[in-house]
Design a protein around this motif. Structure first.
Motif, PDB file in Angstrom:
ATOM      1  N   LEU A 164       0.842  -1.198   0.000  1.00 44.91           N
ATOM      2  CA  LEU A 164       0.000   0.000   0.000  1.00 44.91           C
ATOM      3  C   LEU A 164       0.873   1.243   0.000  1.00 44.91           C
ATOM      4  O   LEU A 164       1.813   1.346   0.800  1.00 44.91           O
ATOM      5  N   VAL A 189      -0.801  -1.114  -4.507  1.00 47.05           N
ATOM      6  CA  VAL A 189      -2.082  -0.397  -4.475  1.00 47.05           C
ATOM      7  C   VAL A 189      -1.863   1.029  -3.992  1.00 47.05           C
ATOM      8  O   VAL A 189      -1.359   1.258  -2.893  1.00 47.05           O
ATOM      9  N   LEU A 191      -3.351   4.116  -2.501  1.00 50.29           N
ATOM     10  CA  LEU A 191      -4.556   4.441  -1.720  1.00 50.29           C
ATOM     11  C   LEU A 191      -5.052   5.856  -1.979  1.00 50.29           C
ATOM     12  O   LEU A 191      -6.180   6.181  -1.640  1.00 50.29           O
ATOM     13  N   GLU A 196      -3.742   9.813   3.117  1.00 49.69           N
ATOM     14  CA  GLU A 196      -4.003   8.390   3.405  1.00 49.69           C
ATOM     15  C   GLU A 196      -2.899   7.787   4.275  1.00 49.69           C
ATOM     16  O   GLU A 196      -3.038   6.654   4.758  1.00 49.69           O
ATOM     17  N   ARG A 225      -9.563  -9.515  -4.049  1.00 45.68           N
ATOM     18  CA  ARG A 225     -10.453  -8.547  -4.703  1.00 45.68           C
ATOM     19  C   ARG A 225     -11.861  -9.091  -4.949  1.00 45.68           C
ATOM     20  O   ARG A 225     -12.775  -8.339  -5.242  1.00 45.68           O
TER      21      ARG A 225
ATOM     22  N   TRP B 207     -10.248  -0.211   4.641  1.00 45.27           N
ATOM     23  CA  TRP B 207     -11.142  -0.987   3.762  1.00 45.27           C
ATOM     24  C   TRP B 207     -12.138  -0.053   3.062  1.00 45.27           C
ATOM     25  O   TRP B 207     -12.338  -0.122   1.854  1.00 45.27           O
ATOM     26  N   TYR B 210     -10.500   2.403   0.465  1.00 41.54           N
ATOM     27  CA  TYR B 210     -10.181   1.642  -0.752  1.00 41.54           C
ATOM     28  C   TYR B 210     -11.476   1.388  -1.531  1.00 41.54           C
ATOM     29  O   TYR B 210     -11.504   1.487  -2.764  1.00 41.54           O
ATOM     30  N   LYS B 213     -12.604   4.575  -3.353  1.00 44.58           N
ATOM     31  CA  LYS B 213     -11.656   4.978  -4.412  1.00 44.58           C
ATOM     32  C   LYS B 213     -11.769   4.060  -5.624  1.00 44.58           C
ATOM     33  O   LYS B 213     -11.635   4.493  -6.768  1.00 44.58           O
ATOM     34  N   ASN B 214     -12.022   2.777  -5.372  1.00 44.83           N
ATOM     35  CA  ASN B 214     -12.008   1.791  -6.451  1.00 44.83           C
ATOM     36  C   ASN B 214     -13.400   1.267  -6.800  1.00 44.83           C
ATOM     37  O   ASN B 214     -13.516   0.367  -7.628  1.00 44.83           O
TER      38      ASN B 214
END
Lengths: 226, 226
Positions: A164, A189, A191, A196, A225, B207, B210, B213-214
């Protein structure tokens, strides 16, 4: 590439070994060169004296924070969290302007001993403090959420862990991602912005507290995911 | 078993559906029964009116927080974080004495809209606040670090996610672990005492941030041990 590291502890040394193995020129920075070289006892967490390590890692240069800030094209901040800003001030913020600064620090509260507590606050994470202190630098929070042993050797038997990162500059984050890929990271990833960092720092403490509770130093998190 | 849930939102409803499917008697608690039944518009995050849900879930009883606290052998706190203590006060702390209280809440800061920020502080996490407010209850922080959709259906295509829990009472944590195992959780990790709630709450925000954002609502973390 010329890379600089603030901090002569185990984190800085592991980074330096890896970066030299990658073919870079590396300089480690310290508050006081004479004091660092004069130490002949392990430090508080059992890290052997710097001089012993340097004898095996002769390619790594040792300098002041200012020497390192001038030398490095990219700078890793790997001091204890509570002295990071001071180290940057000693380095001279002007020497870091325009550069990528990779912040690997964590706001550890050691006032109650081990395991460390957390001294971070929302809006004032170390990543944000460093970015505010270096408005002309491109600060990327990265490599702070698990042991540096794993950072430089991320292959796990059970799968690919997630790395991250966070920061305001997309190009700087891409550069950090390239370094990480070179070390074997497959899942990186982003963030978001440097704010963040708070969540990366509190996540690091979760890793650390699990580590002490379970005497585990090899664990990591994989992002599923679906 | 008789189980109680504080909170009529999506979290409470998903919990209730699963607990009823498991064969339990379930009562959901609300601040004001008439108001809850009178709502005929979706709530702020698009959850349909309670009455619509109840028509499909007729086995679930609706009561005041006090009704639920008296009814339940185990109580889930699934309100918004900022009203959790108030809900407990309305319930009557005496009705929760000696019981297992499962705290699924998070200290969301919605003052800047979406994504939520984090309003937690070290030493004063919601889990700790609730335990201090209910010294005779056995508070377990659990099920807060990812979407309740995943909590009640944890099988992921890519592996087994980790469920992190914390609390001061070992027996209560075992009971929570048994509930989780019944839902399909295979890796349940006890982080320690209720003060670890801080790290579970900040991890939840990681969590959530994320997720926004995604636009991902199915992710989870797996703990790689080696």
């Amino acid at each position: 590439m010329k890379l600089g590291i603030f901090g002569t502890g185990i984190v800085g040394r592991l980074l330096a070994e890896k970066l030299v193995a990658d073919g870079n020129e590396v300089m480690i920075g310290t508050r006081n060169i004479q004091n660092t070289l004069a130490k002949n006892e392990p430090d508080i967490i059992g890290t052997p004296p710097y001089i012993q390590w340097q004898e095996k890692n002769t390619k790594v240069k040792l300098g002041t924070f200012a020497d390192v800030a001038k030398f490095g094209e990219i700078i890793f901040i790997s001091t204890f969290g509570d002295v990071a800003i001071n180290a940057i001030d000693m380095a001279g913020t002007e020497h870091l302007a325009g550069k990528i600064v990779i912040d690997t620090t964590n706001p550890l509260d050691l006032s109650n001993g081990i395991p460390p507590g957390f001294s971070g606050t929302v809006g004032n994470s170390l990543g944000e403090q460093i970015q505010r202190h270096l408005p002309q630098a491109k600060v990327v929070k990265a490599f702070n959420t698990l042991s540096m042993h794993i950072v430089v050797n991320p292959q796990r038997e059970e799968g690919d862990p997630v790395l991250l990162i966070a920061g305001n500059d997309q190009g700087a984050k891409r550069s950090v991602g390239e370094i990480a890929k070179g070390w074997g990271w497959k899942d990186i990833v982003d963030l978001g912005g440097i704010s963040e960092s708070f969540f990366l720092e509190s996540f690091a403490l979760l890793w650390i507290r699990y580590a002490f509770k379970n005497n585990s130093w090899t664990h990591a998190f994989k992002l599923l995911r679906k």
